[in-house]
Design a protein around this motif. Sequence first.
Motif, PDB file in Angstrom:
ATOM      1  N   MET A   1       0.798  -1.135  -0.048  1.00 47.39           N
ATOM      2  CA  MET A   1      -0.171  -0.009  -0.075  1.00 47.39           C
ATOM      3  C   MET A   1       0.936   1.137   0.324  1.00 47.39           C
ATOM      4  O   MET A   1       1.911   1.073   0.408  1.00 47.39           O
ATOM      5  CB  MET A   1      -0.623  -0.075   1.054  1.00 47.39           C
ATOM      6  N   PHE A   2       0.593   2.385  -0.678  1.00 49.58           N
ATOM      7  CA  PHE A   2       1.145   3.655  -1.002  1.00 49.58           C
ATOM      8  C   PHE A   2       0.196   5.040   0.233  1.00 49.58           C
ATOM      9  O   PHE A   2      -1.236   4.133  -0.130  1.00 49.58           O
ATOM     10  CB  PHE A   2       1.454   4.396  -2.398  1.00 49.58           C
ATOM     11  N   VAL A   3       1.345   5.470   0.477  1.00 52.58           N
ATOM     12  CA  VAL A   3       1.070   7.174   1.340  1.00 52.58           C
ATOM     13  C   VAL A   3       0.958   7.920   0.628  1.00 52.58           C
ATOM     14  O   VAL A   3       2.300   7.931   0.470  1.00 52.58           O
ATOM     15  CB  VAL A   3       1.354   6.814   3.120  1.00 52.58           C
TER      16      VAL A   3
ATOM     17  N   PRO B   1       1.276  12.205   1.556  1.00 53.87           N
ATOM     18  CA  PRO B   1       1.321  12.682   2.223  1.00 53.87           C
ATOM     19  C   PRO B   1       0.905  14.603   1.382  1.00 53.87           C
ATOM     20  O   PRO B   1       1.212  14.403   0.229  1.00 53.87           O
ATOM     21  CB  PRO B   1       2.389  13.703   3.175  1.00 53.87           C
TER      22      PRO B   1
ATOM     23  N   GLU C   1      -3.128  12.862   4.114  1.00 51.74           N
ATOM     24  CA  GLU C   1      -2.582  11.589   3.541  1.00 51.74           C
ATOM     25  C   GLU C   1      -3.642  11.349   2.355  1.00 51.74           C
ATOM     26  O   GLU C   1      -5.060  11.135   2.837  1.00 51.74           O
ATOM     27  CB  GLU C   1      -1.858  10.480   4.204  1.00 51.74           C
TER      28      GLU C   1
ATOM     29  N   ARG D   1      -4.646   8.452   0.755  1.00 57.54           N
ATOM     30  CA  ARG D   1      -4.386   6.614   0.630  1.00 57.54           C
ATOM     31  C   ARG D   1      -5.140   5.901  -0.599  1.00 57.54           C
ATOM     32  O   ARG D   1      -6.651   6.054  -0.643  1.00 57.54           O
ATOM     33  CB  ARG D   1      -4.281   5.748   1.545  1.00 57.54           C
TER      34      ARG D   1
ATOM     35  N   GLN E   1     -12.177  -1.819   4.270  1.00 52.02           N
ATOM     36  CA  GLN E   1     -11.847  -0.607   5.273  1.00 52.02           C
ATOM     37  C   GLN E   1     -13.648  -0.345   4.389  1.00 52.02           C
ATOM     38  O   GLN E   1     -13.856   0.649   5.021  1.00 52.02           O
ATOM     39  CB  GLN E   1     -11.486   0.275   4.265  1.00 52.02           C
TER      40      GLN E   1
ATOM     41  N   PHE F   1      -9.777   6.492  -3.488  1.00 55.01           N
ATOM     42  CA  PHE F   1      -8.509   6.778  -3.279  1.00 55.01           C
ATOM     43  C   PHE F   1      -9.327   7.837  -1.727  1.00 55.01           C
ATOM     44  O   PHE F   1     -10.257   8.215  -1.537  1.00 55.01           O
ATOM     45  CB  PHE F   1      -8.177   7.709  -3.366  1.00 55.01           C
TER      46      PHE F   1
ATOM     47  N   TRP G   1      -7.059  10.982   4.899  1.00 53.87           N
ATOM     48  CA  TRP G   1      -7.321  10.565   6.422  1.00 53.87           C
ATOM     49  C   TRP G   1      -6.672  11.815   6.708  1.00 53.87           C
ATOM     50  O   TRP G   1      -5.836  12.648   6.512  1.00 53.87           O
ATOM     51  CB  TRP G   1      -6.536   9.707   6.265  1.00 53.87           C
TER      52      TRP G   1
END
Length: 189
Positions: A1-3, A5, A13, A15, A21, A71, A74
């Motif tokens: 998984m990528f995050v 900023p 962020e 994601r 989820q 996407f 958060w």
Amino acid sequence: MFVIPLSDTLPAELRPLEPWQAEEFLAHMDRGRENVGQFIGFADRSTDLESARATLQRYADRAAADTGRIFGIWLDGTLVGGVMYANFDAAAGNCEIGVWAEPAGEGLGLISAGVRHLLEHALVTRGMQRADWYSSTLNARSRAVAQRVGMRLDGVLRSYYPYGGVRHDKEVWSILADEWRAGDQRPGR
């Protein structure tokens, strides 16, 4: 998984938002249903855990087929909004970007930052020619994001679609790959 900023000053962020989820997505929809549901249909369709999971699964299936992706955004560990490729047609070189936010995710520049990342990916990394943005003429916040990221208004489709018991005029915005590459809205600039 990528995050990714989204802010230098906020713990925010971007994601992938995936079916596992669904509980978090449903809680987010419940917090923002009145806000999100004014213009976004999946707010009305995601009313329990099963339907929230189905919404996210549709986008997971589309991601696997390279025809769409969703996407989440958060803020301080809480899902407050998101961005998506509502449509992604690599063969034609066109995509459509959509967004939503609950009140806690508004006015912080997070949606615009997320859109910039999607535009960079589509128009530069994937080599697409055009990114579209559709919104109701009643949705001033959506219009502001389109303008903020450098899109141009192509036109208005009058009385184009029914939603929430009202016929909406639909604004059509776009940005072309050359315009995006030449602009100053790209991430990291």
